[in-house]
Design an enzyme around this catalytic site. Structure first.
Site, PDB file in Angstrom:
ATOM      1  N   HIS A  47       0.978  -1.274   0.227  1.00  0.00           N
ATOM      2  CA  HIS A  47      -0.033  -0.167  -0.038  1.00  0.00           C
ATOM      3  C   HIS A  47       0.953   1.284  -0.098  1.00  0.00           C
ATOM      4  O   HIS A  47       1.728   1.546   0.537  1.00  0.00           O
ATOM      5  CB  HIS A  47      -1.033  -0.071   1.302  1.00  0.00           C
ATOM      6  CG  HIS A  47      -1.804   1.079   1.197  1.00  0.00           C
ATOM      7  ND1 HIS A  47      -1.684   2.600   1.621  1.00  0.00           N
ATOM      8  CD2 HIS A  47      -3.198   1.252   0.689  1.00  0.00           C
ATOM      9  CE1 HIS A  47      -2.855   3.133   1.313  1.00  0.00           C
ATOM     10  NE2 HIS A  47      -3.823   2.498   0.878  1.00  0.00           N
ATOM     11  N   GLU A  65      -3.465   2.067  -7.527  1.00  0.00           N
ATOM     12  CA  GLU A  65      -3.814   3.241  -6.491  1.00  0.00           C
ATOM     13  C   GLU A  65      -2.856   4.541  -6.691  1.00  0.00           C
ATOM     14  O   GLU A  65      -1.788   4.399  -6.272  1.00  0.00           O
ATOM     15  CB  GLU A  65      -3.827   2.950  -5.043  1.00  0.00           C
ATOM     16  CG  GLU A  65      -4.866   1.973  -4.641  1.00  0.00           C
ATOM     17  CD  GLU A  65      -5.101   1.744  -3.165  1.00  0.00           C
ATOM     18  OE1 GLU A  65      -6.426   1.996  -2.867  1.00  0.00           O
ATOM     19  OE2 GLU A  65      -4.308   1.870  -2.350  1.00  0.00           O
TER      20      GLU A  65
HETATM   21  P1  PGA Z   1      -8.914   6.643  -0.077  1.00  0.00           P
HETATM   22  O1  PGA Z   1      -7.894   5.749   0.137  1.00  0.00           O
HETATM   23  O2  PGA Z   1     -10.014   6.271  -0.695  1.00  0.00           O
HETATM   24  O3  PGA Z   1      -8.986   7.505   1.217  1.00  0.00           O
HETATM   25  O4  PGA Z   1      -8.296   7.767  -1.144  1.00  0.00           O
HETATM   26  C1  PGA Z   1      -7.594   4.444  -0.650  1.00  0.00           C
HETATM   27  C2  PGA Z   1      -6.810   3.591  -0.202  1.00  0.00           C
HETATM   28  O5  PGA Z   1      -5.651   4.371   0.576  1.00  0.00           O
HETATM   29  O6  PGA Z   1      -6.531   2.127  -0.497  1.00  0.00           O
END
Ligand code: PGA
Length: 249
Positions: free
Chosen positions: A96, A168
């Site tokens: 992550h 992401e």
């Molecule tokens: P967010 O986070 O939806 O608050 O942008 C997503 C994540 O970090 O998995």
């Protein structure tokens, strides 16, 4: 059409009592259904409370936000994949962006965590994503595919084929800025093509989730984008009713 996956990453939010109250409210909005997968990632100390709250809902899955790559031993403060599995987790987030950028986790370490997860029978959700500077320098695909290869390099292609990937973009996490469905789709297609190369197959069953400022307003459009198989959601997964409306998108 695959069953879409909705993953709630609570990060460092919801103590055990809040987690229990959340689940009570969420389950009132979300009856059992076959057409979507829901996974919760509570903080480690709230994990047991969520297991208890979900005891009659085997349709909903659980994961941990992090593991250490050794199976056991003198590693104060850490949890192994084996402990996570024995506690009821089926999934683990690996790589992550907060692990990479706040805690300095390296690509080599993400690979070791994928290997540890696989040994213990946990499905790794491998998170990849570029920073704003990397995007502006035109390096998005290079960075994302390098992270992907490093994370999966420690396991057989068969085991890599059982992973889940989450794209992401770092600049979109917790910032309110979302990739457009078209931007997300472009990167998802590049990830899909790389997976087919790595796994040496014409198609893969590896789902690719999108994450980064997903909310009730943009979830449907992102989910409808080609090669987006689900959503990994942080902030908007913290409110039970709001999260139920995203899951029912
Ligand atoms: P967010 O986070 O939806 O608050 O942008 C997503 C994540 O970090 O998995």
């Amino acid at each position: 059409m695959k069953q879409p996956i909705f993953a709630a990453n609570w990060k460092m939010n919801h103590a055990p009592a809040d987690a229990t109250a959340f689940m009570r409210a969420f389950l009132a909005h979300f009856g059992k259904r076959q057409d979507r997968g829901v996974i919760f990632f509570p903080p480690a100390l709230s994990f047991g409370a969520v297991v208890g709250a979900l005891k009659d809902r085997p349709d909903i899955q659980l994961g941990v936000q992090n593991i250490y790559w050794e199976d056991k031993g003198a590693f104060t403060g850490e949890n192994s994949a084996t402990i996570a599995r024995a506690s009821g987790a089926k999934y683990v987030l690996v790589g992550h962006s907060e692990r990479r950028h706040v805690f300095g986790e390296t690509e080599e370490e993400t690979g070791k965590k994928v290997a540890a997860a696989t040994r213990a029978g946990l499905t790794p959700i491998v998170c990849v994503g570029e920073t704003l500077a990397q995007r502006e320098a035109g390096e998005t695909e290079m960075v994302v595919l390098r992270q992907l290869r490093a994370a999966l390099s420690t396991v057989s292609s068969n085991d890599a084929g059982n992973a889940v990937i989450a794209y992401e973009p770092v600049w979109a996490i917790g910032t309110g800025k979302t990739a457009t469905p078209a931007d997300a789709s472009t990167v998802h297609q590049a990830i899909g093509a790389e997976l087919r190369r790595l796994l040496d197959s014409g198609s893969t069953a590896v789902p690719i989730l999108y994450g980064g400022s997903v909310n009730r307003g943009n979830a449907a459009d992102l989910l409808a984008a080609p090669e987006v198989d689900g959503l990994l959601v942080g902030g908007a997964s913290l409110d039970a009713e709001g999260w139920a409306s995203i899951v029912l998108t």
